[in-house]
Design a protein around this motif. Structure first.
Motif, PDB file in Angstrom:
ATOM      1  N   TRP A  60       0.848  -1.186   0.000  1.00  0.00           N
ATOM      2  CA  TRP A  60       0.000   0.000   0.000  1.00  0.00           C
ATOM      3  C   TRP A  60       0.888   1.241   0.000  1.00  0.00           C
ATOM      4  O   TRP A  60       1.979   1.225   0.557  1.00  0.00           O
ATOM      5  CB  TRP A  60      -0.918  -0.011   1.216  1.00  0.00           C
ATOM      6  CG  TRP A  60      -1.991  -1.051   1.077  1.00  0.00           C
ATOM      7  CD1 TRP A  60      -1.896  -2.360   1.401  1.00  0.00           C
ATOM      8  CD2 TRP A  60      -3.304  -0.854   0.556  1.00  0.00           C
ATOM      9  NE1 TRP A  60      -3.067  -3.005   1.126  1.00  0.00           N
ATOM     10  CE2 TRP A  60      -3.958  -2.096   0.605  1.00  0.00           C
ATOM     11  CE3 TRP A  60      -3.996   0.245   0.072  1.00  0.00           C
ATOM     12  CZ2 TRP A  60      -5.275  -2.267   0.173  1.00  0.00           C
ATOM     13  CZ3 TRP A  60      -5.309   0.081  -0.359  1.00  0.00           C
ATOM     14  CH2 TRP A  60      -5.919  -1.171  -0.304  1.00  0.00           C
ATOM     15  N   TYR A  61       0.421   2.302  -0.621  1.00  0.00           N
ATOM     16  CA  TYR A  61       1.215   3.516  -0.723  1.00  0.00           C
ATOM     17  C   TYR A  61       0.287   4.734  -0.778  1.00  0.00           C
ATOM     18  O   TYR A  61      -0.929   4.608  -0.915  1.00  0.00           O
ATOM     19  CB  TYR A  61       2.110   3.482  -1.972  1.00  0.00           C
ATOM     20  CG  TYR A  61       1.318   3.566  -3.260  1.00  0.00           C
ATOM     21  CD1 TYR A  61       1.218   4.782  -3.937  1.00  0.00           C
ATOM     22  CD2 TYR A  61       0.670   2.458  -3.792  1.00  0.00           C
ATOM     23  CE1 TYR A  61       0.480   4.874  -5.108  1.00  0.00           C
ATOM     24  CE2 TYR A  61      -0.068   2.547  -4.954  1.00  0.00           C
ATOM     25  CZ  TYR A  61      -0.161   3.759  -5.610  1.00  0.00           C
ATOM     26  OH  TYR A  61      -0.894   3.863  -6.759  1.00  0.00           O
ATOM     27  N   ILE A  62       0.870   5.929  -0.700  1.00  0.00           N
ATOM     28  CA  ILE A  62       0.144   7.185  -0.844  1.00  0.00           C
ATOM     29  C   ILE A  62       0.655   7.883  -2.090  1.00  0.00           C
ATOM     30  O   ILE A  62       1.855   8.140  -2.221  1.00  0.00           O
ATOM     31  CB  ILE A  62       0.307   8.076   0.403  1.00  0.00           C
ATOM     32  CG1 ILE A  62      -0.351   7.400   1.609  1.00  0.00           C
ATOM     33  CG2 ILE A  62      -0.306   9.459   0.156  1.00  0.00           C
ATOM     34  CD1 ILE A  62      -0.193   8.159   2.911  1.00  0.00           C
ATOM     35  N   HIS A  63      -0.252   8.172  -3.017  1.00  0.00           N
ATOM     36  CA  HIS A  63       0.076   8.804  -4.294  1.00  0.00           C
ATOM     37  C   HIS A  63       0.087  10.325  -4.123  1.00  0.00           C
ATOM     38  O   HIS A  63      -0.664  10.871  -3.325  1.00  0.00           O
ATOM     39  CB  HIS A  63      -0.975   8.403  -5.339  1.00  0.00           C
ATOM     40  CG  HIS A  63      -0.683   8.889  -6.717  1.00  0.00           C
ATOM     41  ND1 HIS A  63       0.235   8.280  -7.530  1.00  0.00           N
ATOM     42  CD2 HIS A  63      -1.182   9.926  -7.434  1.00  0.00           C
ATOM     43  CE1 HIS A  63       0.277   8.911  -8.689  1.00  0.00           C
ATOM     44  NE2 HIS A  63      -0.570   9.920  -8.652  1.00  0.00           N
TER      45      HIS A  63
ATOM     46  N   GLU B 183      -3.762   2.109  -3.236  1.00  0.00           N
ATOM     47  CA  GLU B 183      -3.455   3.499  -2.896  1.00  0.00           C
ATOM     48  C   GLU B 183      -4.340   3.879  -1.713  1.00  0.00           C
ATOM     49  O   GLU B 183      -5.557   3.835  -1.795  1.00  0.00           O
ATOM     50  CB  GLU B 183      -3.711   4.407  -4.097  1.00  0.00           C
ATOM     51  CG  GLU B 183      -2.962   5.718  -4.042  1.00  0.00           C
ATOM     52  CD  GLU B 183      -3.573   6.715  -3.088  1.00  0.00           C
ATOM     53  OE1 GLU B 183      -2.822   7.431  -2.404  1.00  0.00           O
ATOM     54  OE2 GLU B 183      -4.817   6.774  -3.011  1.00  0.00           O
ATOM     55  N   ILE B 184      -3.742   4.244  -0.605  1.00  0.00           N
ATOM     56  CA  ILE B 184      -4.436   4.402   0.678  1.00  0.00           C
ATOM     57  C   ILE B 184      -5.503   5.486   0.636  1.00  0.00           C
ATOM     58  O   ILE B 184      -6.651   5.262   1.049  1.00  0.00           O
ATOM     59  CB  ILE B 184      -3.413   4.682   1.803  1.00  0.00           C
ATOM     60  CG1 ILE B 184      -2.513   3.450   1.994  1.00  0.00           C
ATOM     61  CG2 ILE B 184      -4.116   5.057   3.104  1.00  0.00           C
ATOM     62  CD1 ILE B 184      -1.295   3.689   2.867  1.00  0.00           C
ATOM     63  N   LEU B 185      -5.173   6.670   0.158  1.00  0.00           N
ATOM     64  CA  LEU B 185      -6.135   7.770   0.177  1.00  0.00           C
ATOM     65  C   LEU B 185      -7.335   7.502  -0.726  1.00  0.00           C
ATOM     66  O   LEU B 185      -8.475   7.812  -0.363  1.00  0.00           O
ATOM     67  CB  LEU B 185      -5.456   9.083  -0.211  1.00  0.00           C
ATOM     68  CG  LEU B 185      -4.330   9.539   0.722  1.00  0.00           C
ATOM     69  CD1 LEU B 185      -3.668  10.799   0.185  1.00  0.00           C
ATOM     70  CD2 LEU B 185      -4.849   9.733   2.139  1.00  0.00           C
TER      71      LEU B 185
END
Length: 166
Positions: free
Chosen positions: A13-16, A82-84
């Motif tokens: 998981w990551y934040i774009h 993508e977390i958000l």
């Protein structure tokens, strides 16, 4: 980078970085989401369930189709990790299904044009974002995302147009 490390990296998981236009879109749609949830909240005591007729039935059908599109977006966001966007898509669903339920409880019609207008403005902003960033996922053509978003713009626009005719 080794193949095993690359696979691990793609599964996390990551934040774009959504850029300014991405955040503007999120802000506009967040107001619409609040309206949708508020419409649902205000309908909680209604024991009336209706299937409208005429223009209102068409609006309800269009909103239902758009809401299904937002529901299926959950799976896309989950796959992208993508977390958000996964958090936002759950709130987006709450807003869409909230106003949908308020409409079939015959209490949300006042809120519908505002909800649809803000969602349409948010999606027009999204189109600018998509074109500016040339955004793509999984080697899908960037123009696909523009055209898919345009479907939502047209749907929300039709809902607002029909609101003017009621």
């Amino acid at each position: 980078m080794k193949q095993k490390e690359r696979k691990k990296e793609l599964n996390e998981w990551y934040i774009h970085n959504w850029t300014f236009l991405g955040w503007v879109e999120t802000g506009i749609k967040s107001i619409a989401i609040i309206i949708g949830i508020l419409a649902f909240y205000l309908s909680r005591d209604s024991q009336v369930w209706i299937i409208p007729s005429g223009n209102r039935l068409i609006q309800l059908i269009i909103l239902g189709i758009l809401s299904l599109g937002i529901f299926f977006a959950i799976f896309n966001r989950w796959q992208n990790k993508e977390i958000l966007s996964i958090i936002f898509v759950f709130f987006n669903n709450a807003g869409h299904w909230g106003i949908f339920l308020a409409l079939i409880r015959n209490t949300g019609w006042f809120f519908l044009p505002y909800f649809a207008l803000l969602m349409m403005l948010g999606d027009l902003t999204k189109i600018l974002f998509l074109k500016q960033t040339n955004y793509t996922e999984r080697n899908i053509s960037p123009s696909f995302f523009v055209y898919a978003t345009l479907v939502f713009v047209i749907g929300y626009g039709l809902i607002d147009l029909l609101s003017c005719l009621n």
